[in-house]
Design a protein around this motif. Structure first.
Motif, PDB file in Angstrom:
ATOM      1  N   TYR A  67       0.812  -1.207   0.000  1.00 49.38           N
ATOM      2  CA  TYR A  67       0.000   0.000   0.000  1.00 49.38           C
ATOM      3  C   TYR A  67       0.850   1.264   0.000  1.00 49.38           C
ATOM      4  CZ  TYR A  67      -3.982  -3.024   0.921  1.00 49.38           C
ATOM      5  OH  TYR A  67      -4.945  -3.984   0.817  1.00 49.38           O
ATOM      6  N   LYS A  73      -0.405   4.015   2.807  1.00 47.92           N
ATOM      7  CA  LYS A  73      -0.074   3.513   4.135  1.00 47.92           C
ATOM      8  C   LYS A  73      -0.575   4.459   5.227  1.00 47.92           C
ATOM      9  CE  LYS A  73       3.730   1.755   6.964  1.00 47.92           C
ATOM     10  NZ  LYS A  73       5.192   1.468   7.026  1.00 47.92           N
ATOM     11  N   LEU A 139      -9.793   1.749  -1.803  1.00 53.58           N
ATOM     12  CA  LEU A 139      -8.485   1.141  -2.032  1.00 53.58           C
ATOM     13  C   LEU A 139      -8.356   0.603  -3.455  1.00 53.58           C
ATOM     14  CD1 LEU A 139      -7.892  -0.782   1.328  1.00 53.58           C
ATOM     15  CD2 LEU A 139      -6.872   1.372   0.596  1.00 53.58           C
TER      16      LEU A 139
END
Length: 212
Positions: A67, A73, A139
Motif C-alpha cells: 500500500y 499507508k 483502495l
C-alpha cells in the motif's frame, strides 16, 4: 417454552383466583433477561475489538509495503485509528445501555432502554458493513487507477505477463472477494447480533403485553 413463557402462562391461569405469581415477578424475569442480553452484546463487541487488534498486530510490515507504493499507508493507519476510536465509542454506548437497563425501575423505562439498545446495535452493524465496503472500494479505485504500480507490486519477480489480462483477472478477484467477504460479514452480524435483537424484541413485546 422458556422459563418466562411458563411464568406468564401460570400467571394468566391464576388471574381468576388469588395470584401466586405477580406482575412484579414477570417484570423482574424480563428485566433480568434483558440485562443479560445487553451484557453479552457488550462482551462480544469487546471480544471483536480485541480479535481485530490482535490480528492487525500479526500482519507483517511487508503487507503494508504494497500500500505504501500507492501512498496509502498513512491513509490506512489513520483510517484504522479512527475506526478503533468509533468502535470504542460504540462499546461505551453498549456499556451505558447495559447499566441503564440494570437500574430501570419500571416497565415504560425498561421498554425505552430496550428500544435505545436495539438502535445502537443496528447502528453498530450498519457502521461496520458500510466502512468495510467504502474502504474496499476506495483502495481498489486508487490501486487500479495506477495499473503500472499495481502490476509491479503484485509481480515482484517481473514475470512476462499480459498486463491487461492480469488486471482484468485481479479486478474479477477483487470484486468476488468483496462480495464473499461482505456476505460473510452480513451473515455473522445477522446470526450473532440478530439473535440478541430478536430476543430483545421478544422482551419488548412481553413488556408491552403486561401493560395491557
Amino acid at each position: 417454552m422458556d422459563e418466562l413463557d411458563i411464568l406468564k402462562r401460570d400467571w394468566k391461569k391464576q388471574e381468576a383466583t388469588l395470584p401466586k405469581i405477580s406482575y412484579d415477578d414477570i417484570y423482574k424475569m424480563i428485566h433480568k433477561k434483558s440485562s443479560s442480553i445487553v451484557k453479552w452484546i457488550l462482551i462480544i463487541s469487546i471480544a471483536e475489538l480485541l480479535f481485530w487488534t490482535g490480528l492487525n498486530l500479526l500482519i507483517p510490515d511487508s503487507y503494508l509495503e504494497i500500500y505504501e507504493k500507492f501512498n496509502l499507508k498513512t491513509f490506512l493507519l489513520a483510517t484504522q485509528f479512527i475506526h478503533y476510536i468509533i468502535v470504542i465509542v460504540f462499546i461505551y454506548f453498549f456499556y451505558k445501555n447495559y447499566k441503564a437497563i440494570c437500574v430501570s425501575e419500571n416497565t415504560n423505562l425498561l421498554m425505552k432502554k430496550i428500544i435505545k439498545t436495539r438502535k445502537t446495535v443496528n447502528y453498530y452493524v450498519y457502521y461496520n458493513i458500510i466502512v468495510y465496503v467504502l474502504l474496499s472500494i476506495i483502495l481498489n479505485i486508487v490501486m487500479f487507477s495506477n495499473p503500472e504500480t499495481l502490476i509491479e507490486a503484485l509481480n515482484p519477480g517481473n514475470l512476462n505477463i499480459d498486463g491487461d489480462k492480469f488486471l482484468n483477472i485481479m479486478l474479477i478477484v477483487q470484486v468476488v472477494t468483496l462480495i464473499v467477504m461482505l456476505g460473510l460479514l452480513c451473515l455473522y452480524y445477522r446470526i450473532i447480533y440478530g439473535i440478541f435483537l430478536r430476543r430483545l424484541s421478544k422482551n419488548y413485546k412481553e413488556l408491552a403485553s403486561l401493560e395491557h
